[in-house]
Write a protein that holds these residues in place. Structure first.
Motif, PDB file in Angstrom:
ATOM      1  N   ASP A 170       0.803  -1.222   0.000  1.00 20.51           N
ATOM      2  CA  ASP A 170       0.000   0.000   0.000  1.00 20.51           C
ATOM      3  C   ASP A 170       0.839   1.277   0.000  1.00 20.51           C
ATOM      4  N   ARG A 369      -1.073  -1.630  -4.438  1.00 21.70           N
ATOM      5  CA  ARG A 369      -1.514  -0.254  -4.676  1.00 21.70           C
ATOM      6  C   ARG A 369      -0.340   0.635  -5.096  1.00 21.70           C
ATOM      7  N   ALA A 404      -2.474   5.893  -3.307  1.00 21.21           N
ATOM      8  CA  ALA A 404      -1.294   5.848  -2.430  1.00 21.21           C
ATOM      9  C   ALA A 404      -0.824   7.276  -2.160  1.00 21.21           C
TER      10      ALA A 404
END
Length: 447
Positions: A170, A369, A404
């Motif tokens: 992430d 991500r 992000a």
């Protein structure tokens, strides 16, 4: 700090920091505090101060170099450099930034202004962890017990898995900054205290050093990315498994990239030549090394070489068996090669034409991500270079930020693009998405 063979003068650092901070008298704002129903006020300072060109001019004058000489050293016209310094053009590619850094004998981060001052509590946490990261990277030695009692391996392994499958996936810089220093310490302790698990512990150390290198690199901290990568190389040598040796070589060339693209290319090619492609893991790390080589070539504007390595990476991705293990959590495969192709064409200055390439790419197919963010960031950077696709490009950058935020807000080329758009057109600056991006990045003040 030694830059291009000479001691870097503290006076330059102070000079750069003073003007960087002049435009940052705003309070820290959490992303949630930016209400969708509230109008953002027009910036009341000259956003040229946030542009890289402003720093280029300051450093050039500090070096006592005239415009013509600097431009010649950087391989560009004096007129183009003059437009960069005045903010009429933006530094939108690695090749331009790094050529000017080399000409001025500074690090690229001295021209981008990194690391950036935090603009929200989450960013503050990420930056606060950097001091502890520096201490840990400087103090830990493989085979030396750091003096802490390590948890059982099964519990440490869960922390390594959380790092890879959540925090790194992430692009959670704050989370990584909080976890990695302690995790590295515990892994070194476990290496001494639990010799029966040393193979797994060494792999865990490689993952933790990977996080440390990429985190510090993306936050713009000099020295630490290379240090983390060199420590990873030591772990890989001790482990003695070819795919992890290649992984460590990939990490080192990735960490050192902006400081020497010719060297990055050489390291990547040498490492890929040493890999014997016998299994899926070797296919994946070979593909990532080809992508590293392509990036090094793109930063040197060698389009033919970029194409060669992209084609090699695509061919390797086609050889991956379905359901192959995600080696090193690098997410290598056809979709990732497509994302890299968009990024590399952006670096080569393809502009709006990148949209054609992007149509066949499926970033959502990757669970990372961070990789999805890379796609939307570079697509947006490409699209905003042309007036006809500028609105679409701004929307792409906003989408990248949603995916992000910590990664986007610390990207020097996104900050440069947003600053340039704010300065070049008041009508552009009036749009909510662009102004909101600028506010959250700290390139325009709050009121």
């Amino acid at each position: 700090m030694r830059v291009h063979g000479e001691d870097f003068c503290a006076d330059l650092v102070l000079c750069l920091r003073r003007y960087t901070r002049r435009q940052r008298h705003h309070r820290c704002v959490h992303p949630a505090d930016v209400s969708t129903s509230r109008e953002l006020k027009e910036p009341d300072v000259d956003v040229q101060d946030a542009l890289i060109g402003h720093r280029i001019r300051e450093v050039r004058r500090w070096r006592r170099l005239n415009l013509t000489v600097t431009a010649e050293l950087a391989g560009m016209s004096a007129g183009y450099l003059s437009r960069l310094e005045r903010g009429e053009r933006t530094v939108n590619r690695r090749s331009i930034l790094e050529a000017l850094a080399q000409a001025l004998r500074v690090s690229p981060t001295d021209l981008t202004g990194q690391p950036y001052e935090p603009t929200d509590p989450v960013s503050s946490e990420a930056h606060a962890a950097l001091a502890r990261m520096e201490i840990v990277l400087g103090e830990l030695d493989l085979g030396t017990d750091p003096g802490v009692r390590a948890r059982p391996w099964a519990q440490i392994e869960k922390s390594v898995d959380h790092l890879n499958t959540v925090l790194r996936r992430d692009a959670d810089y704050a989370g990584q900054g909080q976890l990695v220093p302690g995790l590295l310490t515990e892994l070194h302790a476990a290496y001494v205290q639990q010799p029966e698990h040393r193979g797994d512990i060494l792999v865990g150390l490689l993952h933790a050093y990977h996080s440390a290198a990429v985190l510090t690199k993306n936050l713009g901290v000099r020295g630490l990315p290379i240090l983390a990568a060199r420590l990873a190389e030591g772990c890989a040598r001790e482990l003695g498994r070819p795919e992890w040796t290649a992984f460590a070589s990939w990490l080192r060339s990735h960490a050192a990239g902006s400081l020497g693209r010719a060297r990055q290319y050489e390291m990547s090619v040498r490492a890929v030549d040493a890999v014997v492609v016998r299994d899926a893991n070797a296919v994946q790390i070979s593909g990532m090394l080809h992508l590293n080589a392509a990036l090094a070539a793109a930063a040197q504007q060698k389009a033919d070489v970029v194409s060669t390595h992209l084609d090699e990476a695509a061919a390797l991705a086609g050889r991956l068996p379905e359901g192959a293990e995600n080696f090193g959590f690098l997410y290598f495969g056809s979709d990732n090669v497509g994302i890299w192709r968009v990024s590399l064409m952006t670096e080569l200055g393809a502009g709006g034409k990148v949209a054609e390439l992007a149509r066949g790419v499926h970033p959502a197919a990757l669970p990372a991500r961070a990789r999805q963010c890379m796609y939307w960031t570079d697509l947006g950077r490409a699209l905003i270079t042309e007036r006809a696709t500028r609105d679409e490009g701004i929307r792409a950058l906003r989408r990248a930020e949603e995916i992000a935020p910590q990664r986007v807000r610390n990207n020097p080329f996104v900050r440069e693009a947003v600053s340039g758009l704010l300065r070049s057109s008041r009508s552009e600056a009036g749009r909510r998405e662009l102004r909101g991006l600028a506010w959250r990045m700290g390139v325009a003040p709050t009121q």
